[in-house]
Design a protein around this motif. Structure first.
Motif, PDB file in Angstrom:
ATOM      1  N   GLU A 237       7.145  -7.412  10.167  1.00 46.88           N
ATOM      2  CA  GLU A 237       6.028  -7.400  11.118  1.00 46.88           C
ATOM      3  C   GLU A 237       5.022  -6.314  10.763  1.00 46.88           C
ATOM      4  O   GLU A 237       3.794  -6.549  10.757  1.00 46.88           O
ATOM      5  CB  GLU A 237       6.543  -7.150  12.538  1.00 46.88           C
ATOM      6  CG  GLU A 237       7.171  -8.331  13.214  1.00 46.88           C
ATOM      7  CD  GLU A 237       7.499  -8.040  14.668  1.00 46.88           C
ATOM      8  OE1 GLU A 237       7.815  -8.995  15.386  1.00 46.88           O
ATOM      9  OE2 GLU A 237       7.452  -6.851  15.081  1.00 46.88           O
ATOM     10  N   GLN A 238       5.523  -5.108  10.482  1.00 47.08           N
ATOM     11  CA  GLN A 238       4.628  -3.994  10.192  1.00 47.08           C
ATOM     12  C   GLN A 238       3.892  -4.181   8.867  1.00 47.08           C
ATOM     13  O   GLN A 238       2.730  -3.789   8.727  1.00 47.08           O
ATOM     14  CB  GLN A 238       5.426  -2.682  10.189  1.00 47.08           C
ATOM     15  CG  GLN A 238       6.020  -2.337  11.549  1.00 47.08           C
ATOM     16  CD  GLN A 238       4.957  -2.364  12.643  1.00 47.08           C
ATOM     17  OE1 GLN A 238       3.981  -1.621  12.589  1.00 47.08           O
ATOM     18  NE2 GLN A 238       5.156  -3.238  13.635  1.00 47.08           N
ATOM     19  N   THR A 239       4.564  -4.790   7.899  1.00 51.00           N
ATOM     20  CA  THR A 239       3.899  -5.070   6.624  1.00 51.00           C
ATOM     21  C   THR A 239       2.752  -6.055   6.823  1.00 51.00           C
ATOM     22  O   THR A 239       1.641  -5.857   6.304  1.00 51.00           O
ATOM     23  CB  THR A 239       4.911  -5.646   5.612  1.00 51.00           C
ATOM     24  OG1 THR A 239       5.931  -4.670   5.364  1.00 51.00           O
ATOM     25  CG2 THR A 239       4.231  -6.006   4.303  1.00 51.00           C
ATOM     26  N   GLU A 240       3.023  -7.114   7.602  1.00 53.42           N
ATOM     27  CA  GLU A 240       1.994  -8.145   7.826  1.00 53.42           C
ATOM     28  C   GLU A 240       0.824  -7.591   8.632  1.00 53.42           C
ATOM     29  O   GLU A 240      -0.351  -7.825   8.281  1.00 53.42           O
ATOM     30  CB  GLU A 240       2.595  -9.356   8.544  1.00 53.42           C
ATOM     31  CG  GLU A 240       3.680 -10.098   7.776  1.00 53.42           C
ATOM     32  CD  GLU A 240       3.151 -10.943   6.621  1.00 53.42           C
ATOM     33  OE1 GLU A 240       1.953 -10.846   6.282  1.00 53.42           O
ATOM     34  OE2 GLU A 240       3.958 -11.704   6.044  1.00 53.42           O
ATOM     35  N   ILE A 241       1.099  -6.848   9.701  1.00 52.68           N
ATOM     36  CA  ILE A 241       0.012  -6.330  10.526  1.00 52.68           C
ATOM     37  C   ILE A 241      -0.799  -5.304   9.754  1.00 52.68           C
ATOM     38  O   ILE A 241      -2.032  -5.220   9.879  1.00 52.68           O
ATOM     39  CB  ILE A 241       0.544  -5.733  11.850  1.00 52.68           C
ATOM     40  CG1 ILE A 241      -0.594  -5.579  12.867  1.00 52.68           C
ATOM     41  CG2 ILE A 241       1.249  -4.406  11.643  1.00 52.68           C
ATOM     42  CD1 ILE A 241      -1.067  -6.870  13.447  1.00 52.68           C
ATOM     43  N   GLY A 242      -0.120  -4.531   8.904  1.00 55.11           N
ATOM     44  CA  GLY A 242      -0.831  -3.546   8.102  1.00 55.11           C
ATOM     45  C   GLY A 242      -1.802  -4.191   7.131  1.00 55.11           C
ATOM     46  O   GLY A 242      -2.890  -3.654   6.874  1.00 55.11           O
ATOM     47  N   ALA A 243      -1.419  -5.342   6.587  1.00 47.31           N
ATOM     48  CA  ALA A 243      -2.296  -6.036   5.649  1.00 47.31           C
ATOM     49  C   ALA A 243      -3.467  -6.710   6.359  1.00 47.31           C
ATOM     50  O   ALA A 243      -4.540  -6.893   5.775  1.00 47.31           O
ATOM     51  CB  ALA A 243      -1.493  -7.074   4.865  1.00 47.31           C
ATOM     52  N   LEU A 244      -3.280  -7.045   7.633  1.00 43.89           N
ATOM     53  CA  LEU A 244      -4.323  -7.774   8.362  1.00 43.89           C
ATOM     54  C   LEU A 244      -5.371  -6.861   8.988  1.00 43.89           C
ATOM     55  O   LEU A 244      -6.569  -7.178   8.988  1.00 43.89           O
ATOM     56  CB  LEU A 244      -3.688  -8.639   9.460  1.00 43.89           C
ATOM     57  CG  LEU A 244      -2.872  -9.845   9.000  1.00 43.89           C
ATOM     58  CD1 LEU A 244      -2.131 -10.467  10.173  1.00 43.89           C
ATOM     59  CD2 LEU A 244      -3.779 -10.884   8.336  1.00 43.89           C
ATOM     60  N   ILE A 245      -4.950  -5.729   9.531  1.00 41.85           N
ATOM     61  CA  ILE A 245      -5.890  -4.854  10.231  1.00 41.85           C
ATOM     62  C   ILE A 245      -6.987  -4.375   9.273  1.00 41.85           C
ATOM     63  O   ILE A 245      -6.710  -3.820   8.214  1.00 41.85           O
ATOM     64  CB  ILE A 245      -5.153  -3.644  10.844  1.00 41.85           C
ATOM     65  CG1 ILE A 245      -4.267  -4.104  12.000  1.00 41.85           C
ATOM     66  CG2 ILE A 245      -6.140  -2.593  11.347  1.00 41.85           C
ATOM     67  CD1 ILE A 245      -3.407  -3.004  12.595  1.00 41.85           C
ATOM     68  N   GLY A 246      -8.212  -4.609   9.657  1.00 32.85           N
ATOM     69  CA  GLY A 246      -9.354  -4.195   8.849  1.00 32.85           C
ATOM     70  C   GLY A 246      -9.698  -5.138   7.717  1.00 32.85           C
ATOM     71  O   GLY A 246     -10.668  -4.903   6.992  1.00 32.85           O
ATOM     72  N   SER A 247      -8.940  -6.203   7.563  1.00 31.71           N
ATOM     73  CA  SER A 247      -9.257  -7.183   6.514  1.00 31.71           C
ATOM     74  C   SER A 247     -10.482  -7.995   6.933  1.00 31.71           C
ATOM     75  O   SER A 247     -10.824  -8.062   8.120  1.00 31.71           O
ATOM     76  CB  SER A 247      -8.066  -8.114   6.284  1.00 31.71           C
ATOM     77  OG  SER A 247      -7.818  -8.909   7.433  1.00 31.71           O
ATOM     78  N   PRO A 248     -11.185  -8.617   5.965  1.00 29.87           N
ATOM     79  CA  PRO A 248     -12.417  -9.341   6.311  1.00 29.87           C
ATOM     80  C   PRO A 248     -12.238 -10.377   7.416  1.00 29.87           C
ATOM     81  O   PRO A 248     -13.077 -10.459   8.331  1.00 29.87           O
ATOM     82  CB  PRO A 248     -12.813  -9.990   4.981  1.00 29.87           C
ATOM     83  CG  PRO A 248     -12.275  -9.054   3.944  1.00 29.87           C
ATOM     84  CD  PRO A 248     -10.969  -8.565   4.502  1.00 29.87           C
ATOM     85  N   ASN A 249     -11.202 -11.172   7.362  1.00 26.74           N
ATOM     86  CA  ASN A 249     -11.023 -12.194   8.393  1.00 26.74           C
ATOM     87  C   ASN A 249     -10.660 -11.589   9.747  1.00 26.74           C
ATOM     88  O   ASN A 249     -11.046 -12.113  10.792  1.00 26.74           O
ATOM     89  CB  ASN A 249      -9.946 -13.197   7.970  1.00 26.74           C
ATOM     90  CG  ASN A 249     -10.505 -14.310   7.101  1.00 26.74           C
ATOM     91  OD1 ASN A 249     -11.712 -14.497   6.990  1.00 26.74           O
ATOM     92  ND2 ASN A 249      -9.616 -15.059   6.465  1.00 26.74           N
ATOM     93  N   GLN A 250      -9.938 -10.474   9.748  1.00 27.04           N
ATOM     94  CA  GLN A 250      -9.610  -9.840  11.022  1.00 27.04           C
ATOM     95  C   GLN A 250     -10.855  -9.225  11.647  1.00 27.04           C
ATOM     96  O   GLN A 250     -11.093  -9.349  12.855  1.00 27.04           O
ATOM     97  CB  GLN A 250      -8.534  -8.777  10.808  1.00 27.04           C
ATOM     98  CG  GLN A 250      -7.866  -8.291  12.105  1.00 27.04           C
ATOM     99  CD  GLN A 250      -8.553  -7.079  12.716  1.00 27.04           C
ATOM    100  OE1 GLN A 250      -9.039  -6.200  12.001  1.00 27.04           O
ATOM    101  NE2 GLN A 250      -8.588  -7.021  14.039  1.00 27.04           N
ATOM    102  N   VAL A 251     -11.688  -8.617  10.829  1.00 28.44           N
ATOM    103  CA  VAL A 251     -12.955  -8.074  11.319  1.00 28.44           C
ATOM    104  C   VAL A 251     -13.841  -9.196  11.850  1.00 28.44           C
ATOM    105  O   VAL A 251     -14.484  -9.069  12.904  1.00 28.44           O
ATOM    106  CB  VAL A 251     -13.678  -7.284  10.206  1.00 28.44           C
ATOM    107  CG1 VAL A 251     -15.087  -6.895  10.642  1.00 28.44           C
ATOM    108  CG2 VAL A 251     -12.871  -6.042   9.824  1.00 28.44           C
TER     109      VAL A 251
END
Length: 269
Positions: A237-251
């Motif tokens: 979970e932490q690996t996935e959320i870390g990769a998503l936060i601040g990524s272009p699609n998340q922004v």
């Protein structure tokens, strides 16, 4: 020949995949096995696909093995072995297993729309999907024992996860046919819909409108649940959320939400 058995149309991120042998109730023959595996493998390599809808043309999803396969078995033959497929390093090695498991291996969600018959191998193919929408009067059965066989297309491993070990044994040892309504009550299907294909396409479009990176990550995490220990699952979970936060699609998801507009996501490369 294989291409004639399975038809695919991709639009707006949704791959509409249909078993295309309605005159034979979409029964499984070597060409159908080949078409299912080949189609699934091709979709794995298409980054524009965000969701897959799997259904059958005509009144049935898939009535199971072609009668020719049963005749061949009387002399010890397995017609599924005649499918022309490249080797694989995945856990599913036999042709029939690959025809079902290839849908579970896709990085994107797969929704099966079930109407009419989904029997034996046909049901096992549907079990490879992430969700199953079913008509109330559909007919589903783990039918192999009726023919002196066992479910050998990944069904013995997948079915207990959905309905529990005891119900899986009851279904597999009796070969009884259940309606779509009962299948949903048992957990064999996700929910009942009067028009499963249209409902599946609507659901697929809704999912396809979300960030494809978040959707894929969510599927990975949920697929691992119960198959890995809690420490591994929580770390994932932490690996996935870390990769998503601040990524272009998340922004883009956050920005579009605040601006009250539809987001414009980019597909994974």
């Amino acid at each position: 020949m294989a291409e004639e058995r399975v038809r695919v149309r991709v639009a707006d991120g949704v791959a509409d995949v249909r078993l295309a042998r309605p005159e034979k109730r979409n029964a499984l023959d070597p060409a159908m096995f080949e078409g299912l595996v080949t189609t699934g493998e091709q979709l794995k390599g298409d980054p524009s696909v965000r969701v897959v809808v799997l259904s059958g043309e005509g009144p049935d999803f898939c009535a199971g093995l072609d009668f020719g396969s049963f005749r061949a078995m009387s002399s010890g033959e397995r017609l599924s072995a005649a499918a022309q497929l490249p080797p694989t390093d995945g856990p599913a090695r036999a042709t029939g297993q690959r025809a079902a498991w290839v849908w579970a291996e896709l990085a994107v969600p797969v929704i099966a729309a079930i109407q009419g018959n989904a029997l034996g191998g046909g049901l096992q193919i549907a079990l490879g999907a992430d969700m199953r929408l079913v008509a109330p009067d559909a007919r589903l059965s783990v039918m192999e024992v009726k023919w002196g066989l066992v479910p050998d297309m990944t069904g013995t491993q997948v079915l207990p996860e959905l309905v529990g070990r005891d119900v899986a044994k009851e279904l597999a040892l009796t070969a009884r046919v259940v309606s779509g309504t009962e299948a949903a009550a048992l957990g064999l299907c996700t929910r009942v819909e009067p028009d499963p294909r249209e409902a599946a396409l609507t659901l697929a479009r809704e999912i396809a409108a979300r960030s494809p990176h978040a959707v894929r990550a969510t599927k990975r995490l949920l697929d691992a649940a119960g198959r890995v220990d809690l420490r591994t699952g929580f770390a994932a979970e932490q690996t996935e959320i870390g990769a998503l936060i601040g990524s272009p699609n998340q922004v883009e998801a956050v920005t579009a939400g605040f601006e009250k507009r539809d987001p414009a996501f980019t597909d994974p490369s």
